[in-house]
Design a protein around this motif. Structure first.
Motif, PDB file in Angstrom:
ATOM      1  N   LEU A   1       0.734  -1.119  -0.058  1.00 63.14           N
ATOM      2  CA  LEU A   1       0.162   0.083  -0.144  1.00 63.14           C
ATOM      3  C   LEU A   1       0.822   1.092   0.072  1.00 63.14           C
ATOM      4  O   LEU A   1       0.617   2.358  -0.849  1.00 63.14           O
ATOM      5  CB  LEU A   1      -0.832  -0.029   1.234  1.00 63.14           C
ATOM      6  N   GLY A   2       2.103   1.214   0.739  1.00 57.29           N
ATOM      7  CA  GLY A   2       3.032   2.385   0.587  1.00 57.29           C
ATOM      8  C   GLY A   2       3.393   2.491  -0.547  1.00 57.29           C
ATOM      9  O   GLY A   2       3.675   3.541  -1.231  1.00 57.29           O
ATOM     10  N   LEU A   3       3.655   1.365  -1.411  1.00 59.82           N
ATOM     11  CA  LEU A   3       4.283   1.306  -2.820  1.00 59.82           C
ATOM     12  C   LEU A   3       3.225   2.166  -3.702  1.00 59.82           C
ATOM     13  O   LEU A   3       3.570   3.118  -4.522  1.00 59.82           O
ATOM     14  CB  LEU A   3       4.539   0.049  -3.372  1.00 59.82           C
ATOM     15  N   ARG A   4       2.025   1.826  -3.728  1.00 56.09           N
ATOM     16  CA  ARG A   4       0.823   2.438  -4.473  1.00 56.09           C
ATOM     17  C   ARG A   4       0.617   3.973  -4.225  1.00 56.09           C
ATOM     18  O   ARG A   4       0.619   4.691  -5.036  1.00 56.09           O
ATOM     19  CB  ARG A   4      -0.585   1.649  -3.870  1.00 56.09           C
ATOM     20  N   VAL A   5       0.769   4.285  -2.656  1.00 58.15           N
ATOM     21  CA  VAL A   5       0.575   5.697  -2.482  1.00 58.15           C
ATOM     22  C   VAL A   5       1.687   6.597  -3.018  1.00 58.15           C
ATOM     23  O   VAL A   5       1.512   7.533  -3.683  1.00 58.15           O
ATOM     24  CB  VAL A   5       0.795   5.980  -0.889  1.00 58.15           C
ATOM     25  N   GLY A   6       3.094   5.893  -2.898  1.00 59.11           N
ATOM     26  CA  GLY A   6       4.137   6.749  -3.278  1.00 59.11           C
ATOM     27  C   GLY A   6       4.010   6.843  -4.724  1.00 59.11           C
ATOM     28  O   GLY A   6       4.439   8.026  -5.402  1.00 59.11           O
TER      29      GLY A   6
ATOM     30  N   LEU B   1      15.347   7.583   5.351  1.00 59.27           N
ATOM     31  CA  LEU B   1      16.142   7.945   6.496  1.00 59.27           C
ATOM     32  C   LEU B   1      17.550   8.306   6.389  1.00 59.27           C
ATOM     33  O   LEU B   1      17.819   9.497   6.509  1.00 59.27           O
ATOM     34  CB  LEU B   1      16.064   6.938   7.718  1.00 59.27           C
ATOM     35  N   GLY B   2      18.144   7.454   5.436  1.00 57.98           N
ATOM     36  CA  GLY B   2      19.633   7.716   5.391  1.00 57.98           C
ATOM     37  C   GLY B   2      19.675   9.129   4.637  1.00 57.98           C
ATOM     38  O   GLY B   2      20.939   9.625   4.811  1.00 57.98           O
ATOM     39  N   LYS B   3      19.005   9.419   3.663  1.00 59.12           N
ATOM     40  CA  LYS B   3      19.118  10.601   2.923  1.00 59.12           C
ATOM     41  C   LYS B   3      18.629  11.792   3.647  1.00 59.12           C
ATOM     42  O   LYS B   3      18.863  12.900   3.308  1.00 59.12           O
ATOM     43  CB  LYS B   3      18.503  10.739   1.605  1.00 59.12           C
ATOM     44  N   GLY B   4      17.809  11.650   4.589  1.00 54.73           N
ATOM     45  CA  GLY B   4      17.105  12.525   5.610  1.00 54.73           C
ATOM     46  C   GLY B   4      16.109  13.314   4.754  1.00 54.73           C
ATOM     47  O   GLY B   4      15.876  14.545   5.195  1.00 54.73           O
ATOM     48  N   ASN B   5      15.556  12.680   3.711  1.00 55.54           N
ATOM     49  CA  ASN B   5      14.469  13.382   3.013  1.00 55.54           C
ATOM     50  C   ASN B   5      13.314  12.885   3.320  1.00 55.54           C
ATOM     51  O   ASN B   5      12.279  12.795   2.261  1.00 55.54           O
ATOM     52  CB  ASN B   5      14.597  13.497   1.733  1.00 55.54           C
ATOM     53  N   VAL B   6      12.959  12.176   4.465  1.00 56.40           N
ATOM     54  CA  VAL B   6      11.565  11.713   4.916  1.00 56.40           C
ATOM     55  C   VAL B   6      11.292  12.161   6.274  1.00 56.40           C
ATOM     56  O   VAL B   6      12.464  12.213   7.306  1.00 56.40           O
ATOM     57  CB  VAL B   6      11.571  10.133   4.844  1.00 56.40           C
TER      58      VAL B   6
ATOM     59  N   ASP C   1       7.802   1.700   4.801  1.00 58.91           N
ATOM     60  CA  ASP C   1       8.896   1.177   4.072  1.00 58.91           C
ATOM     61  C   ASP C   1       8.327   1.093   2.749  1.00 58.91           C
ATOM     62  O   ASP C   1       9.314   1.292   1.844  1.00 58.91           O
ATOM     63  CB  ASP C   1       9.139  -0.356   4.625  1.00 58.91           C
ATOM     64  N   GLY C   2       7.144   0.866   2.344  1.00 59.30           N
ATOM     65  CA  GLY C   2       7.009   1.045   0.898  1.00 59.30           C
ATOM     66  C   GLY C   2       7.174   2.245   0.365  1.00 59.30           C
ATOM     67  O   GLY C   2       7.571   2.385  -0.870  1.00 59.30           O
ATOM     68  N   VAL C   3       6.565   3.376   1.151  1.00 64.90           N
ATOM     69  CA  VAL C   3       6.933   4.668   0.558  1.00 64.90           C
ATOM     70  C   VAL C   3       8.385   5.127   0.210  1.00 64.90           C
ATOM     71  O   VAL C   3       8.873   5.649  -0.560  1.00 64.90           O
ATOM     72  CB  VAL C   3       6.328   5.721   1.732  1.00 64.90           C
ATOM     73  N   GLN C   4       9.221   4.497   1.108  1.00 61.87           N
ATOM     74  CA  GLN C   4      10.738   4.817   1.079  1.00 61.87           C
ATOM     75  C   GLN C   4      11.299   4.015  -0.108  1.00 61.87           C
ATOM     76  O   GLN C   4      12.081   4.580  -0.727  1.00 61.87           O
ATOM     77  CB  GLN C   4      11.271   4.256   2.395  1.00 61.87           C
ATOM     78  N   VAL C   5      10.855   2.874  -0.315  1.00 61.59           N
ATOM     79  CA  VAL C   5      11.177   2.095  -1.500  1.00 61.59           C
ATOM     80  C   VAL C   5      11.065   2.810  -2.672  1.00 61.59           C
ATOM     81  O   VAL C   5      11.924   2.870  -3.744  1.00 61.59           O
ATOM     82  CB  VAL C   5      10.666   0.436  -1.535  1.00 61.59           C
ATOM     83  N   ILE C   6       9.958   3.057  -2.938  1.00 61.86           N
ATOM     84  CA  ILE C   6       9.458   3.630  -4.310  1.00 61.86           C
ATOM     85  C   ILE C   6       9.747   5.188  -4.432  1.00 61.86           C
ATOM     86  O   ILE C   6      10.088   5.517  -5.718  1.00 61.86           O
ATOM     87  CB  ILE C   6       8.019   3.436  -4.422  1.00 61.86           C
ATOM     88  N   THR C   7       9.592   6.017  -3.485  1.00 65.32           N
ATOM     89  CA  THR C   7      10.061   7.390  -3.679  1.00 65.32           C
ATOM     90  C   THR C   7      11.469   7.570  -3.594  1.00 65.32           C
ATOM     91  O   THR C   7      12.136   8.684  -4.140  1.00 65.32           O
ATOM     92  CB  THR C   7       9.377   8.276  -2.763  1.00 65.32           C
TER      93      THR C   7
END
Length: 217
Positions: free
Chosen positions: A24-29, A73-78, A63-69
């Motif tokens: 669902l995070g993938l879909r939203v992203g 956390l590592g880049k600091g843009n979430v 996690d789905g949002v991070q994966v697709i967008t």
């Protein structure tokens, strides 16, 4: 167009188990990126603002949002707002163009009535131990539902990002300091040593950081 199905296998490997929330995070992203007409962030071109709380399903969704967008956390843009909602605002950093996407509440409510939740997750069985024949039909539903049956997608609007919200606004300098014994990296501004993990405000509102080797033994 960003296709979330292309990220499903990698998302499951990254997340560690199969469940409906990460897809669902993938879909939203994907919906947010397609609305803005942007690609996955290689650096900090995008910023994802999650309205999530701390319950387990919500963190799977993140996690789905991070994966697709590519907002990680590592880049600091979430960022996480702790509102207890599943909405995501995706912002194009250089323009401030943004869109908010969230799952339709009724769809989420129906998912909680499935065998996956009632007979497994609510009984404390880890998601990694749920049989594929139980969880995969839920994943298929999430991945194949039309956007308008699964998500609410706002119109594009302007979002004012604070300077510290995106790591592309920081200038990071590395300075080696010779020390006896062991040491670790800590951010510091000027001559003031920073706390681990804390970004200090530099001149003109930017994140001007120096990394010093600070002994801790």
């Amino acid at each position: 167009m960003v296709d979330p199905k292309e990220y499903l296998k990698f998302g499951q490997q990254f997340h560690g188990h199969k469940c409906p929330a990460m897809p669902l995070g993938l879909r939203v992203g994907a919906a947010a990126m397609n609305k803005l007409g942007v690609e996955r962030a290689k650096d900090s071109q995008l910023v994802a603002i999650l309205e999530l709380g701390d319950n387990h399903c919500a963190t799977c969704f993140a996690d789905g949002v991070q994966v697709i967008t590519g907002c990680t956390l590592g880049k600091g843009n979430v960022q996480k707002l702790h509102y207890g909602k599943w909405g995501v605002t995706l912002v194009e950093a250089k323009t401030g163009r943004a869109v908010r996407v969230a799952p339709i509440g009724e769809v989420q409510a129906q998912t909680k009535k499935t065998d996956f939740f009632i007979n497994y997750r609510m009984k404390g069985i880890p998601a990694s131990e749920v049989p594929d024949e139980v969880v995969e039909p839920l994943i298929d539903e999430v991945m194949n539902a039309p956007d308008d049956k699964l998500l609410t997608i706002s119109e594009v609007f302007h979002y004012d990002l604070p300077a510290q919200a995106s790591s592309h606004l920081r200038r990071v300098h590395l300075r080696r300091v010779r020390r006896h014994g062991c040491g670790g990296l800590r951010p510091s501004h000027g001559r003031q040593e920073g706390l681990p993990g804390l970004l200090q405000q530099g001149p003109r509102g930017r994140q001007d950081l120096k990394i010093k080797i600070i002994p801790h033994c």
